[in-house]
Design a protein around this motif. Structure first.
Motif, PDB file in Angstrom:
ATOM      1  N   ALA A 157      31.611 -22.962  50.219  1.00 19.49           N
ATOM      2  CA  ALA A 157      32.285 -22.763  51.699  1.00 19.49           C
ATOM      3  C   ALA A 157      31.994 -24.275  52.139  1.00 19.49           C
ATOM      4  N   TRP A 158      33.057 -24.964  52.391  1.00 18.77           N
ATOM      5  CA  TRP A 158      33.128 -26.281  52.965  1.00 18.77           C
ATOM      6  C   TRP A 158      33.214 -26.280  54.381  1.00 18.77           C
ATOM      7  N   ALA A 159      32.731 -26.837  54.995  1.00 22.67           N
ATOM      8  CA  ALA A 159      32.745 -27.292  56.452  1.00 22.67           C
ATOM      9  C   ALA A 159      33.747 -28.360  56.704  1.00 22.67           C
ATOM     10  N   ALA A 160      34.672 -28.417  57.760  1.00 23.31           N
ATOM     11  CA  ALA A 160      35.432 -29.555  57.796  1.00 23.31           C
ATOM     12  C   ALA A 160      35.348 -29.949  59.421  1.00 23.31           C
ATOM     13  N   PRO A 162      30.558 -34.776  54.509  1.00 29.34           N
ATOM     14  CA  PRO A 162      29.687 -35.854  53.691  1.00 29.34           C
ATOM     15  C   PRO A 162      30.823 -36.440  52.561  1.00 29.34           C
ATOM     16  N   SER A 163      30.293 -37.759  52.149  1.00 29.16           N
ATOM     17  CA  SER A 163      31.329 -38.260  51.161  1.00 29.16           C
ATOM     18  C   SER A 163      30.416 -39.035  50.063  1.00 29.16           C
ATOM     19  N   GLY A 164      30.295 -38.435  49.021  1.00 34.33           N
ATOM     20  CA  GLY A 164      29.768 -39.049  47.906  1.00 34.33           C
ATOM     21  C   GLY A 164      27.939 -38.902  48.432  1.00 34.33           C
ATOM     22  N   SER A 165      27.659 -40.192  48.448  1.00 36.71           N
ATOM     23  CA  SER A 165      25.942 -40.427  48.749  1.00 36.71           C
ATOM     24  C   SER A 165      25.921 -40.300  50.429  1.00 36.71           C
ATOM     25  N   THR A 179      20.310 -29.158  58.682  1.00 41.37           N
ATOM     26  CA  THR A 179      21.094 -28.436  57.197  1.00 41.37           C
ATOM     27  C   THR A 179      22.010 -27.230  57.412  1.00 41.37           C
ATOM     28  N   TYR A 180      22.997 -26.988  56.800  1.00 40.41           N
ATOM     29  CA  TYR A 180      23.828 -26.092  57.043  1.00 40.41           C
ATOM     30  C   TYR A 180      24.639 -25.735  55.762  1.00 40.41           C
ATOM     31  N   ASN A 181      24.472 -24.555  55.277  1.00 40.11           N
ATOM     32  CA  ASN A 181      25.036 -24.054  54.067  1.00 40.11           C
ATOM     33  C   ASN A 181      24.595 -24.939  53.039  1.00 40.11           C
ATOM     34  N   GLY A 182      23.368 -25.451  52.881  1.00 41.01           N
ATOM     35  CA  GLY A 182      22.956 -26.252  51.748  1.00 41.01           C
ATOM     36  C   GLY A 182      23.496 -27.893  52.028  1.00 41.01           C
TER      37      GLY A 182
END
Length: 182
Positions: free
Chosen positions: A7-10, A28-31, A60-63
């Motif tokens: 589940a990705w958050a946008a 998030p993008s890469g590191s 932290t949300y959904n890992g």
């Protein structure tokens, strides 16, 4: 075959962690971590008669770990249950009227990472007695007019902060006492 779907958050999505509600600003993008802003109290906090808030920088949300960048405009405006706010280092902005008219608020801790406090960011908090402002150079703290209500009893600043810079900035006019603290 079992397929796992993450589940990705946008950007624009909201979520709650603890007593706080967040909105995603960047993914998030890469590191690089994504960023969020605090938009208000969570449903579980709204029913409480007294709330002490700790606004963390990483959340932290959904890992997924996000960096909290700001407290949104009017995020806690007109709240009567918030008594203490501790803003953790890393948060950079307190939005307009973010804590406006928080009648139960008596103490707030603002880290040196906060570079901007917008117009009436912490305004008309009639029970506010103490503000801890951990910065050494107030000239770099951009803030709107009337950030704090007049006659707040105490402003504590970091040892080494120049009282002169407090007077020059106009920030000191809102406080009855300005004290350097370790």
């Amino acid at each position: 075959m079992l397929v796992s779907i993450a589940a990705w958050a946008a950007v624009g999505d909201t979520f709650e962690v603890g007593y706080l509600k967040y909105e995603i600003l960047t993914e998030p993008s890469g590191s690089t971590r994504g960023t969020v802003k605090v938009t208000g109290l969570s449903a579980s906090a709204q029913s409480r008669s007294s709330v002490s808030l700790v606004i963390d920088y990483p959340v932290t949300y959904n890992g997924t770990v996000y960096q909290t960048k700001e407290i949104n405009k009017s995020a806690f405006a007109n709240n009567k249950s918030i008594t203490t706010v501790i803003i953790k280092w890393g948060i950079e902005k307190i939005g307009q009227a973010a804590f406006g008219n928080c009648s139960g608020l008596n103490t707030i801790y603002i880290p040196s990472s906060v570079k901007q406090i917008d117009y009436r960011g912490i305004w008309y908090c009639k029970n506010l007695t103490t503000v801890y402002l951990a910065t050494y150079d107030l000239s770099n703290l951009g803030y709107g007019q009337e950030v704090f209500s007049d006659n707040t009893p105490y402003l504590y600043v970091s040892t080494g902060a120049l009282t002169l810079s407090i007077k020059e900035s106009g920030l000191g006019k809102h406080f009855l006492n300005v004290v350097e603290s370790p």
